[in-house]
Design an enzyme around this catalytic site. Structure first.
Site, PDB file in Angstrom:
ATOM      1  N   LYS A  92      46.036  49.789  39.529  1.00  0.00           N
ATOM      2  CA  LYS A  92      45.201  48.625  39.871  1.00  0.00           C
ATOM      3  C   LYS A  92      45.478  48.055  41.262  1.00  0.00           C
ATOM      4  CE  LYS A  92      44.591  46.943  35.128  1.00  0.00           C
ATOM      5  NZ  LYS A  92      44.585  45.734  34.274  1.00  0.00           N
ATOM      6  N   ASP A 128      39.381  41.594  34.328  1.00  0.00           N
ATOM      7  CA  ASP A 128      40.404  41.067  33.411  1.00  0.00           C
ATOM      8  C   ASP A 128      40.332  39.541  33.297  1.00  0.00           C
ATOM      9  OD1 ASP A 128      41.516  43.524  32.719  1.00  0.00           O
ATOM     10  OD2 ASP A 128      42.925  43.494  34.394  1.00  0.00           O
TER      11      ASP A 128
END
Ligand code: ATR
Length: 317
Positions: A92, A128
């Site tokens: 990420k 997220d």
């Protein structure tokens, strides 16, 4: 139920020799074979295909790639006509320099979990934060806005949640960690935005008050009614200690754990025993997936279908 057999987990060699065909999506991680993203997204794509046959051409695969393989993999995804990729641990952060455009919220989180190949442009998003906002709202009847939040932990998961708390306008955010310096670094980041961005109205539009503190000081500091979020890794392993001294917290807290496996961590059990509403991280997983798929398809996606696919997926895929 799907007419298509599930795709195998592939490696870089398999990606190199992949024949073009259809519209491709995938999750990339190391490891990735336990990811619930493939069954979750395939179920949603099937439901979209029932409404629009064009979605029958869409597939969602899984690639197990080491960090050093990511640059070549991104070039291959472009070349082979992928539409979107979800990134999980450990990709990420490392992906950031490989992107053409980074969404401002993802930039503040310094992490991207959704790649969107839009024409010749590679865009990075982070769903997220949206996932946690929606999951909290679903579990407790209201989102992060206007409420005090105690965030436990100061790793990557905490950084994304902290940015979202400020984006959503939490009234006060306390970031508590065993290692105070890491909590202080996240607090400074979410107060001021990324390095070089001095416009705090952009980074912290609702002027959330942000503090960092050692975990042991947190229970006596936060007010009644605080939303407590576990963003540490404590609870993943059997026998882990609690991430905070639950018995010392004030009344009327809500407990949200970003962990979903196990479904009930000791943190959630302790909260439930005290009569607090509790929720695990499955809702966050589902809603980040919903957001990613909406980015790629431009269509609304039914979260219930994705949640059901997670709950019925084989434990060891
Ligand atoms: P992620 O990127 O998934 O958030 P991470 O960066 O490894 O994972 O962060 C793990 C978090 O759990 C950290 O906040 C860590 O605390 P430290 O920063 O002090 O290391 C916390 N954590 C892990 N094990 C812990 C333990 N035994 N006691 C207290 N905190 C712990």
């Amino acid at each position: 139920m799907s007419g298509k057999p599930p795709e195998p987990v592939r490696d870089l060699a398999a990606l190199r020799s992949l024949e073009p065909g259809g519209i491709r999506l995938a999750v990339v991680g190391w490891p990735v074979r336990h990811s619930l993203s493939p069954p979750m997204h395939r179920a949603a794509l099937e439901s979209l295909a029932a409404l629009d046959p064009a979605f029958a051409e869409w597939t969602y695969g899984a690639y197990e790639l080491r960090p050093e393989e990511l640059p070549e993999a991104i070039a291959l995804f472009r070349e082979k006509g992928f539409r979107g990729v979800n990134l999980t641990v450990p990709h990420k952060v490392e992906v950031l320099p490989l992107l053409d455009v980074v969404d401002p919220v993802a930039e503040r989180m310094a992490a991207v979990n959704t790649l969107f190949f839009e024409g010749g442009c590679l865009r990075g998003f982070n769903s997220d934060g949206y996932g946690i906002e929606r999951a909290v709202e679903e579990a407790f009847g209201r989102g992060l806005g206007g409420r005090p939040v105690l965030l436990l932990g100061a790793g990557g998961a905490s950084r994304a949640a902290a940015v979202q708390c400020v984006e959503s306008g939490a009234s006060h955010l306390w970031i508590a960690n065993r290692t105070i310096e890491k909590a202080a670094a996240i607090a400074a980041r979410v107060r001021a935005g990324p390095a070089g961005d001095t416009d705090t109205t952009r980074a912290n539009p609702a002027r959330t008050t942000v503090s960092a503190l050692p975990t042991k000081e947190a229970p006596a500091t936060v007010p009644p009614g605080t939303l407590v979020i576990n963003a540490t890794s404590l609870g993943l392993k059997r026998g882990d200690p609690l991430p905070v001294e639950v018995a010392e917290l004030p009344e009327n807290c809500c407990f949200f754990d970003m962990i979903y496996n196990p479904a009930e961590t000791p943190f959630l059990s302790a909260g439930r025993e005290r009569g607090y509403p509790v929720a695990n991280g499955l809702g966050m997983l589902v809603h980040q997936g919903v957001r990613s798929l909406e980015i790629w398809t431009g269509h609304q996606v039914d979260a219930r279908i994705m949640r059901n696919a997670c709950q019925t997926a084989p434990a060891d895929g």
